[in-house]
Scaffold this active site. Structure first.
Site, PDB file in Angstrom:
ATOM      1  N   LYS A   1       0.835  -1.210   0.000  1.00 42.63           N
ATOM      2  CA  LYS A   1       0.000   0.000   0.000  1.00 42.63           C
ATOM      3  C   LYS A   1       0.866   1.254   0.000  1.00 42.63           C
ATOM      4  O   LYS A   1       0.671   2.165  -0.800  1.00 42.63           O
ATOM      5  CB  LYS A   1      -0.942   0.015   1.220  1.00 42.63           C
ATOM      6  CG  LYS A   1      -1.905  -1.160   1.272  1.00 42.63           C
ATOM      7  CD  LYS A   1      -2.865  -1.069   2.438  1.00 42.63           C
ATOM      8  CE  LYS A   1      -2.218  -1.134   3.804  1.00 42.63           C
ATOM      9  NZ  LYS A   1      -1.476  -2.390   4.085  1.00 42.63           N
TER      10      LYS A   1
ATOM     11  N   ARG B   1      -0.288  -9.023  13.199  1.00 41.72           N
ATOM     12  CA  ARG B   1      -0.941  -7.992  12.381  1.00 41.72           C
ATOM     13  C   ARG B   1      -1.779  -8.624  11.274  1.00 41.72           C
ATOM     14  O   ARG B   1      -2.870  -8.140  10.961  1.00 41.72           O
ATOM     15  CB  ARG B   1       0.113  -7.056  11.780  1.00 41.72           C
ATOM     16  CG  ARG B   1       0.698  -6.100  12.802  1.00 41.72           C
ATOM     17  CD  ARG B   1       2.007  -5.514  12.334  1.00 41.72           C
ATOM     18  NE  ARG B   1       1.877  -4.750  11.116  1.00 41.72           N
ATOM     19  CZ  ARG B   1       2.884  -4.529  10.263  1.00 41.72           C
ATOM     20  NH1 ARG B   1       4.088  -5.022  10.519  1.00 41.72           N
ATOM     21  NH2 ARG B   1       2.689  -3.810   9.194  1.00 41.72           N
TER      22      ARG B   1
ATOM     23  N   ARG C   1      11.351  -1.843  11.055  1.00 42.99           N
ATOM     24  CA  ARG C   1      10.269  -1.460  11.980  1.00 42.99           C
ATOM     25  C   ARG C   1      10.101  -2.551  13.037  1.00 42.99           C
ATOM     26  O   ARG C   1      10.144  -3.737  12.706  1.00 42.99           O
ATOM     27  CB  ARG C   1       8.946  -1.299  11.199  1.00 42.99           C
ATOM     28  CG  ARG C   1       8.726   0.086  10.678  1.00 42.99           C
ATOM     29  CD  ARG C   1       7.564   0.185   9.703  1.00 42.99           C
ATOM     30  NE  ARG C   1       6.304  -0.414  10.113  1.00 42.99           N
ATOM     31  CZ  ARG C   1       5.189  -0.334   9.394  1.00 42.99           C
ATOM     32  NH1 ARG C   1       5.179   0.332   8.252  1.00 42.99           N
ATOM     33  NH2 ARG C   1       4.075  -0.905   9.807  1.00 42.99           N
TER      34      ARG C   1
ATOM     35  N   ARG D   1     -10.032   0.639   8.648  1.00 41.83           N
ATOM     36  CA  ARG D   1      -9.583  -0.715   8.959  1.00 41.83           C
ATOM     37  C   ARG D   1     -10.622  -1.511   9.745  1.00 41.83           C
ATOM     38  O   ARG D   1     -10.387  -2.689  10.041  1.00 41.83           O
ATOM     39  CB  ARG D   1      -8.330  -0.629   9.823  1.00 41.83           C
ATOM     40  CG  ARG D   1      -7.048  -0.780   9.067  1.00 41.83           C
ATOM     41  CD  ARG D   1      -5.929  -0.527  10.046  1.00 41.83           C
ATOM     42  NE  ARG D   1      -4.770  -1.278   9.765  1.00 41.83           N
ATOM     43  CZ  ARG D   1      -3.670  -0.734   9.227  1.00 41.83           C
ATOM     44  NH1 ARG D   1      -3.644   0.521   8.874  1.00 41.83           N
ATOM     45  NH2 ARG D   1      -2.620  -1.482   9.037  1.00 41.83           N
TER      46      ARG D   1
ATOM     47  N   ARG E   1      11.426  -5.904   4.944  1.00 42.92           N
ATOM     48  CA  ARG E   1      11.305  -4.462   4.689  1.00 42.92           C
ATOM     49  C   ARG E   1      12.325  -3.668   5.509  1.00 42.92           C
ATOM     50  O   ARG E   1      12.574  -3.979   6.668  1.00 42.92           O
ATOM     51  CB  ARG E   1       9.892  -3.991   5.052  1.00 42.92           C
ATOM     52  CG  ARG E   1       9.768  -2.465   4.994  1.00 42.92           C
ATOM     53  CD  ARG E   1       8.362  -1.970   5.021  1.00 42.92           C
ATOM     54  NE  ARG E   1       7.566  -2.517   6.103  1.00 42.92           N
ATOM     55  CZ  ARG E   1       6.260  -2.352   6.207  1.00 42.92           C
ATOM     56  NH1 ARG E   1       5.601  -1.680   5.284  1.00 42.92           N
ATOM     57  NH2 ARG E   1       5.594  -2.881   7.215  1.00 42.92           N
TER      58      ARG E   1
END
Ligand code: AP5
Length: 220
Positions: free
Chosen positions: A13, A171, A160, A88, A127
């Site tokens: 996203k 998540r 992160r 969400r 990531r």
């Protein structure tokens, strides 16, 4: 263009949002980025949000809805916006409908990026993000020219906390339980555009542009 980006954590996203915002000249509003900024600045909201984010849980609706309502009321959203990571939950989607009704600014499209579970785990755990400018990379799929240094600004890259495997899995479970039902919500409203997120970053962007071309600026 008034757009929302749906899709699980790691679907791409944020990666696509940067390009969409540039292409259509609209502000990119990421609730995740807003919370990370608040955490960094140690604001009262940031301190509250951090507790949920570290566990991979959603920040409570009343906090999120308040900051999005305030942001959408700013002048730069008059000609459109791209919401990334909001709504969400069903309560957030209903609140967004109300906000947009009040602003007389109907939504054009809900873009849903689809990627399989195994690829999502690989994308999240690999990531890396620039400490300085927030640019996003991936150790295998989208690496920097110089290891550990941002291509745009030379800043140091970091992982992160919520991208560690255990939290990433949590998540994804939270997404399946609380956010997945929104796909039906927007399909029933005739706003949904499903995008296959498995291909290259460029090919995903091409699909999104195609889906938005078929939308034109129609507000139905
Ligand atoms: P947020 O920051 O919104 O996280 P997220 O939705 O979990 O999304 P991500 O940022 O993890 O993934 P992405 O889809 O943007 O993927 P990206 O482009 O980086 O939210 C964080 C937290 O804040 C939440 O857990 C929650 O606590 C809180 N929060 C935020 N909004 C909230 C709300 N509305 N309500 C309640 N709480 C909220 O890509 C991932 C990786 O894959 C990158 O490394 C990238 O380089 C790579 N990649 C991207 N595309 C491709 C491709 N096509 N091929 C190969 N690799 C690719």
């Amino acid at each position: 263009m008034r757009l929302i980006l749906l899709g699980p954590p790691g679907a791409g996203k944020g990666t696509q949002a940067t390009q969409i915002a540039q292409q259509y000249n609209i502000p990119h509003i990421s609730t995740g980025d807003m919370f990370r900024q608040a955490v960094k600045q140690q604001t009262e909201m940031g301190v509250k949000a951090k507790g949920y984010m570290d566990l991979g849980k959603l920040v409570p609706d009343e906090i999120v809805i308040g900051i999005v309502a305030e942001r959408l009321g700013k002048g730069d959203c008059d000609q459109g916006f791209l919401l990334d990571g909001f709504p969400r939950t069903k309560a957030q989607a209903e609140a967004l409908d109300k906000i947009l009704d009040e602003l007389k600014s109907p939504l054009n499209r809900a873009i849903n990026i689809e990627v399989c579970h195994e690829d999502l785990i690989d994308r999240l755990t690999g990531r890396r993000v620039c400490k300085e400018c927030g640019s996003t990379y991936h150790v295998l799929f989208n690496n920097t020219a110089q290891a550990g240094k941002c291509d745009s600004c030379g800043g140091e890259l970091f992982q992160r906390d919520d991208d560690k495997e255990h939290t990433a899995k949590e998540r994804l479970a939270v997404y399946n339980e609380q956010t997945l039902p929104l796909i039906n919500y927007y399909e029933e409203k005739g706003k949904l555009a499903n995008i296959d997120g498995a291909g290259s970053i460029k090919s995903v962007f091409e699909q999104i542009k195609k889906a938005l071309r078929s939308t034109g600026n129609d507000n139905n």
